[in-house]
Design a protein around this motif. Structure first.
Motif, PDB file in Angstrom:
ATOM      1  N   VAL A 157       0.838  -1.203   0.000  1.00 55.93           N
ATOM      2  CA  VAL A 157       0.000   0.000   0.000  1.00 55.93           C
ATOM      3  C   VAL A 157       0.870   1.250   0.000  1.00 55.93           C
ATOM      4  O   VAL A 157       0.627   2.195  -0.765  1.00 55.93           O
ATOM      5  CB  VAL A 157      -0.946   0.004   1.217  1.00 55.93           C
ATOM      6  CG1 VAL A 157      -1.598   1.373   1.389  1.00 55.93           C
ATOM      7  CG2 VAL A 157      -2.022  -1.066   1.062  1.00 55.93           C
ATOM      8  N   VAL A 158       1.898   1.275   0.843  1.00 55.66           N
ATOM      9  CA  VAL A 158       2.780   2.450   0.908  1.00 55.66           C
ATOM     10  C   VAL A 158       3.467   2.679  -0.427  1.00 55.66           C
ATOM     11  O   VAL A 158       3.538   3.816  -0.920  1.00 55.66           O
ATOM     12  CB  VAL A 158       3.816   2.280   2.031  1.00 55.66           C
ATOM     13  CG1 VAL A 158       4.826   3.418   1.999  1.00 55.66           C
ATOM     14  CG2 VAL A 158       3.126   2.240   3.393  1.00 55.66           C
ATOM     15  N   MET A 159       3.956   1.615  -1.059  1.00 51.62           N
ATOM     16  CA  MET A 159       4.658   1.761  -2.327  1.00 51.62           C
ATOM     17  C   MET A 159       3.703   2.134  -3.464  1.00 51.62           C
ATOM     18  O   MET A 159       4.016   2.981  -4.302  1.00 51.62           O
ATOM     19  CB  MET A 159       5.396   0.465  -2.669  1.00 51.62           C
ATOM     20  CG  MET A 159       6.482   0.079  -1.681  1.00 51.62           C
ATOM     21  SD  MET A 159       7.719   1.371  -1.416  1.00 51.62           S
ATOM     22  CE  MET A 159       8.516   1.397  -3.000  1.00 51.62           C
ATOM     23  N   ILE A 160       2.527   1.506  -3.486  1.00 57.39           N
ATOM     24  CA  ILE A 160       1.543   1.830  -4.523  1.00 57.39           C
ATOM     25  C   ILE A 160       1.082   3.269  -4.396  1.00 57.39           C
ATOM     26  O   ILE A 160       0.999   4.014  -5.389  1.00 57.39           O
ATOM     27  CB  ILE A 160       0.332   0.871  -4.437  1.00 57.39           C
ATOM     28  CG1 ILE A 160       0.742  -0.544  -4.840  1.00 57.39           C
ATOM     29  CG2 ILE A 160      -0.801   1.348  -5.348  1.00 57.39           C
ATOM     30  CD1 ILE A 160      -0.320  -1.588  -4.554  1.00 57.39           C
ATOM     31  N   VAL A 161       0.789   3.677  -3.166  1.00 51.11           N
ATOM     32  CA  VAL A 161       0.231   5.010  -2.938  1.00 51.11           C
ATOM     33  C   VAL A 161       1.295   6.097  -3.076  1.00 51.11           C
ATOM     34  O   VAL A 161       1.122   7.062  -3.823  1.00 51.11           O
ATOM     35  CB  VAL A 161      -0.433   5.076  -1.548  1.00 51.11           C
ATOM     36  CG1 VAL A 161      -0.720   6.507  -1.168  1.00 51.11           C
ATOM     37  CG2 VAL A 161      -1.726   4.266  -1.541  1.00 51.11           C
ATOM     38  N   CYS A 162       2.395   5.936  -2.347  1.00 57.43           N
ATOM     39  CA  CYS A 162       3.396   7.006  -2.284  1.00 57.43           C
ATOM     40  C   CYS A 162       4.258   7.100  -3.533  1.00 57.43           C
ATOM     41  O   CYS A 162       4.910   8.134  -3.755  1.00 57.43           O
ATOM     42  CB  CYS A 162       4.287   6.810  -1.060  1.00 57.43           C
ATOM     43  SG  CYS A 162       3.424   7.025   0.500  1.00 57.43           S
ATOM     44  N   ASN A 163       4.288   6.052  -4.339  1.00 60.58           N
ATOM     45  CA  ASN A 163       5.053   6.100  -5.574  1.00 60.58           C
ATOM     46  C   ASN A 163       4.164   5.977  -6.811  1.00 60.58           C
ATOM     47  O   ASN A 163       4.142   6.854  -7.656  1.00 60.58           O
ATOM     48  CB  ASN A 163       6.128   5.004  -5.581  1.00 60.58           C
ATOM     49  CG  ASN A 163       7.265   5.307  -4.637  1.00 60.58           C
ATOM     50  OD1 ASN A 163       7.774   6.409  -4.597  1.00 60.58           O
ATOM     51  ND2 ASN A 163       7.672   4.330  -3.846  1.00 60.58           N
ATOM     52  N   GLY A 164       3.399   4.868  -6.892  1.00 64.75           N
ATOM     53  CA  GLY A 164       2.573   4.668  -8.070  1.00 64.75           C
ATOM     54  C   GLY A 164       1.469   5.698  -8.215  1.00 64.75           C
ATOM     55  O   GLY A 164       1.373   6.391  -9.237  1.00 64.75           O
ATOM     56  N   LEU A 165       0.627   5.827  -7.186  1.00 69.97           N
ATOM     57  CA  LEU A 165      -0.525   6.726  -7.279  1.00 69.97           C
ATOM     58  C   LEU A 165      -0.110   8.195  -7.242  1.00 69.97           C
ATOM     59  O   LEU A 165      -0.565   8.997  -8.061  1.00 69.97           O
ATOM     60  CB  LEU A 165      -1.509   6.421  -6.147  1.00 69.97           C
ATOM     61  CG  LEU A 165      -2.809   7.224  -6.132  1.00 69.97           C
ATOM     62  CD1 LEU A 165      -3.543   7.090  -7.459  1.00 69.97           C
ATOM     63  CD2 LEU A 165      -3.699   6.790  -4.978  1.00 69.97           C
ATOM     64  N   VAL A 166       0.745   8.553  -6.289  1.00 67.94           N
ATOM     65  CA  VAL A 166       1.220   9.934  -6.214  1.00 67.94           C
ATOM     66  C   VAL A 166       1.938  10.317  -7.505  1.00 67.94           C
ATOM     67  O   VAL A 166       1.724  11.392  -8.072  1.00 67.94           O
ATOM     68  CB  VAL A 166       2.152  10.119  -4.993  1.00 67.94           C
ATOM     69  CG1 VAL A 166       2.957  11.404  -5.122  1.00 67.94           C
ATOM     70  CG2 VAL A 166       1.333  10.143  -3.714  1.00 67.94           C
ATOM     71  N   GLY A 167       2.799   9.417  -7.987  1.00 62.22           N
ATOM     72  CA  GLY A 167       3.519   9.711  -9.219  1.00 62.22           C
ATOM     73  C   GLY A 167       2.604   9.899 -10.408  1.00 62.22           C
ATOM     74  O   GLY A 167       2.785  10.830 -11.203  1.00 62.22           O
TER      75      GLY A 167
END
Length: 365
Positions: free
Chosen positions: A109-119
């Motif tokens: 979740v942290v990687m998806i949100v803070c990198n994938g989704l935010v990016g």
């Protein structure tokens, strides 16, 4: 104004189908197997489950629009977190031990949100508007709490001496649960009472407000939201059986289940965040994205910790060295991205590259 858009049929059809499917499976005692019939059941289950999750998020968004920011994104975030806790707890307490699932899902979740989704949000917004602004003070609050919670729950277990890592002892886990909940509670108080203005950015010029639903329509929406959440919880066990069977058949790595659960629960919320970025409302995208990460750690870890203690299950929390490096890279990158109050395409692209590295390393560690 009480005028509002009519409720889409999918918003009540999928929750109803989910309840009916659970009732049918329970009444017949159906047991999932990897066969043609099992494949049909898996497809039907996933379609209904995805549709019900989207329905839950739709109802949460309607309520969010009525109560306004920052309460709105909080309603949406908490609804998604309830779904996440239900899925993780159900799979972990199943017949097949999965002590690392909570860690893998929270990290995903942290990687998806803070990198994938935010990016993706920053990249799309940058392409359309060149630069987008947000409340710097709000982003700093999000990041400070997120960094502390992630370090305590995902990195610190590797360096304790009471029990060999990557697990906390019962006393340590209880203490971490308490301080995690306390920190998240103070964050919510800051977000909703003390400094609401930190989390609300001025609307883009020319963007009007949404029409609010009537009192009757709002009551119906609240009821359907509760039904949708209950339906997802009821189907979580069946979903866990499908995940286990598919992972075993394709020889997927252990982190695959956590990534799949995270993608399922974040997909509708991600759609909302991307839509907000396209409307030049990056603040809402940030509230949804970083709020999801905080709620995931602040609520999921304590809930799963209590469940594993009550049912005498093991809970592995410490990340591998590779995961810790990716998490720390995400921390440093987020500090730079949210350090000025303005974003552009390049910031978004860098975050997406880090996310691509994470996904690649899940399958080729």
């Amino acid at each position: 104004m009480s005028a509002h858009n009519p409720m889409p049929r999918s918003a009540w059809i999928f929750p109803a189908l989910a309840v009916l499917l659970f009732a049918a499976v329970s009444a017949t005692g159906y047991v999932f197997t990897l066969s043609l019939g099992g494949l049909v059941f898996a497809i039907v289950l996933l379609v209904i489950l995805f549709g019900t999750v989207f329905a839950a998020v739709h109802h949460a968004e309607v309520i969010a629009e009525r109560v306004g920011e920052p309460y709105g994104t909080l309603v949406l975030t908490l609804s998604v977190t309830i779904i996440e806790v239900a899925l993780i707890t159900t799979i972990m307490l199943g017949d097949k031990p999965a002590p690392e699932l909570a860690r893998d899902t929270v990290f995903a979740v942290v990687m998806i949100v803070c990198n994938g989704l935010v990016g993706l949000c920053i990249f799309i917004g940058g392409l359309r508007y060149r630069e987008q602004g947000f409340q710097l003070s709000g982003a700093n609050v999000y990041l400070s709490v997120l960094f502390a919670l992630a370090t305590i729950t995902l990195i610190m277990p590797n360096y304790t001496t009471t029990t060999p890592g990557p697990v906390y002892s019962a006393v340590q886990l209880g203490f971490v649960d308490v301080v995690t909940l306390a920190l998240y509670a103070v964050f919510l108080y800051t977000q909703t009472v003390l400094h609401k203005d930190y989390f609300v950015h001025e609307r883009a010029e020319g963007e009007g407000g949404e029409a609010h639903p009537s009192a009757g329509a709002l009551a119906l929406t609240v009821g359907l939201l509760l039904v949708s959440l209950l339906a997802v919880v009821l189907l979580a066990k069946k979903f866990s059986l499908v995940v286990d069977a598919v992972a075993a058949r394709i020889g997927a790595p252990p982190a695959f289940a956590g990534l799949l659960v995270a993608l399922l629960i974040l997909m509708p919320e991600g759609v909302s965040a991307i839509a907000a970025a396209r409307k030049n409302d990056l603040q809402k995208s940030i509230n949804l994205a970083l709020g999801s990460s905080l709620a995931t750690i602040g609520l999921t870890i304590p809930a799963v910790g209590i469940a594993t203690y009550a049912f005498d299950k093991e809970l592995e929390l410490g990340l591998s060295a590779q995961g810790s490096v990716l998490l720390l890279l995400t921390f440093f990158l987020s500090m730079l991205t949210f350090g000025t109050g303005r974003t552009n395409v390049l910031f978004g692209l860098v975050h997406m590259v880090v996310f691509a590295v994470y996904v690649f390393m899940v399958f080729v560690p």
